[in-house]
Design an enzyme around this catalytic site. Sequence first.
Site, PDB file in Angstrom:
ATOM      1  N   CYS A   1      48.694 -10.318 -23.896  1.00 52.55           N
ATOM      2  CA  CYS A   1      47.995 -10.043 -25.166  1.00 52.55           C
ATOM      3  C   CYS A   1      46.817 -10.990 -25.333  1.00 52.55           C
ATOM      4  O   CYS A   1      45.752 -10.594 -25.794  1.00 52.55           O
ATOM      5  CB  CYS A   1      48.890 -10.276 -26.380  1.00 52.55           C
ATOM      6  N   ASP A   2      47.022 -12.249 -25.013  1.00 49.58           N
ATOM      7  CA  ASP A   2      46.048 -13.281 -25.408  1.00 49.58           C
ATOM      8  C   ASP A   2      45.284 -13.894 -24.246  1.00 49.58           C
ATOM      9  O   ASP A   2      44.346 -14.673 -24.474  1.00 49.58           O
ATOM     10  CB  ASP A   2      46.776 -14.395 -26.178  1.00 49.58           C
TER      11      ASP A   2
ATOM     12  N   CYS B   1      52.530 -14.523 -25.245  1.00 50.09           N
ATOM     13  CA  CYS B   1      52.234 -13.275 -24.541  1.00 50.09           C
ATOM     14  C   CYS B   1      50.905 -13.368 -23.808  1.00 50.09           C
ATOM     15  O   CYS B   1      49.841 -13.202 -24.408  1.00 50.09           O
ATOM     16  CB  CYS B   1      52.220 -12.116 -25.535  1.00 50.09           C
TER      17      CYS B   1
END
Length: 306
Positions: A135-136, A132
């Site tokens: 997200c990261d 993701c």
Amino acid sequence: MNDVTIVGTGPAGLTAAIYAARAGFKPVIYAGIQHGGQLTTTTEVENFPGFAEGIQGPKLMAEMTAQAERVGTRIVYDTITKVDFSNPSKLKLWADQELIETKTVIISTGATAKTLGLLGEASLMGRGLSTCATCDGFFYRGKKVMIIGGGDSAMEEASYLANLAQEVILVHRRDTFRAANIMIDRVKNNPKIKIKTPWTIEKTLSDETGLTGVTLINLENSAKEDIKIDGLFYAIGHKPNSDIFLPWVDVDDHGYIKVTDFVKTKTPGVFAAGDIADPTFKQAITAAGMGCQAAITAARYLENLH
Ligand code: NAP
């Protein structure tokens, strides 16, 4: 016995809960491992109607959760691990050891990111490997990253990563992409993104701190190349979370639940909504729409039982 039990708290499940609660059925919804679903791993959502300036994915899901609770939904932060739908008048689900009996079930368990299945992959998750980018990606500011895939997700995430990272390498196994042309053009026109096709990862390289690079293999001429990278992102699609519902629902070749009349599975009283039953659109708004359809269909089913 519950009237309506909903499995999964993405846009489909929470919308189903809002409609079922407002129809007076006191729905119980099981959040599962990822409360809020895939949108909790997204940043800006600009295509959900009602937010002229856009809204952050986690904020949208927090609002939907609060709305579902306000109208009378009970949210249980547990995961359904087993079901038995052999008796349609008393459907059974288990959250670990706890048995739940219910007249209807709405399955809205969504889909999970696919991985390449490389040796040692699991131990690198969160240590240089991610599924993701939104997200990261933040952890790789100013660094060199690679993204795998040739669909819209890969293009979208490559562009997203290019805003943060110093360099992005997009690796795809074919010379043609399944992504939309507009998404491909955006990537091709971004000077920070380099595209490598037709290549794939043969193995990951790592030390005690985590991922340090990959060995790529060219799928046409078998040439190999070691590349040092700080982060590796998979964007190679998703797997629908339908396994525990077999054999009481039919699924297609990819595991998406087959429905008739929009949301009906083959078992009376069991409905499916959102990405779990939608191999085509997979949007938050279409998932929410299916959640609404599932709740209304479940309500009609319940009314006919009396
Ligand atoms: P996708 O369209 O299924 O694409 C998956 C990509 O990963 C494909 O290019 C595929 O290669 C590659 N792939 C799959 N398994 C692989 C493997 N084992 N090794 C190497 N490569 C592999 O998935 P997606 O990109 O996640 O998109 C899913 C759906 O969401 C699509 O309908 C998409 O349009 C939609 N979406 C839309 C947007 C948007 O409009 N903003 C953004 C994201 C997603 P092949 O092409 O060779 O099979």
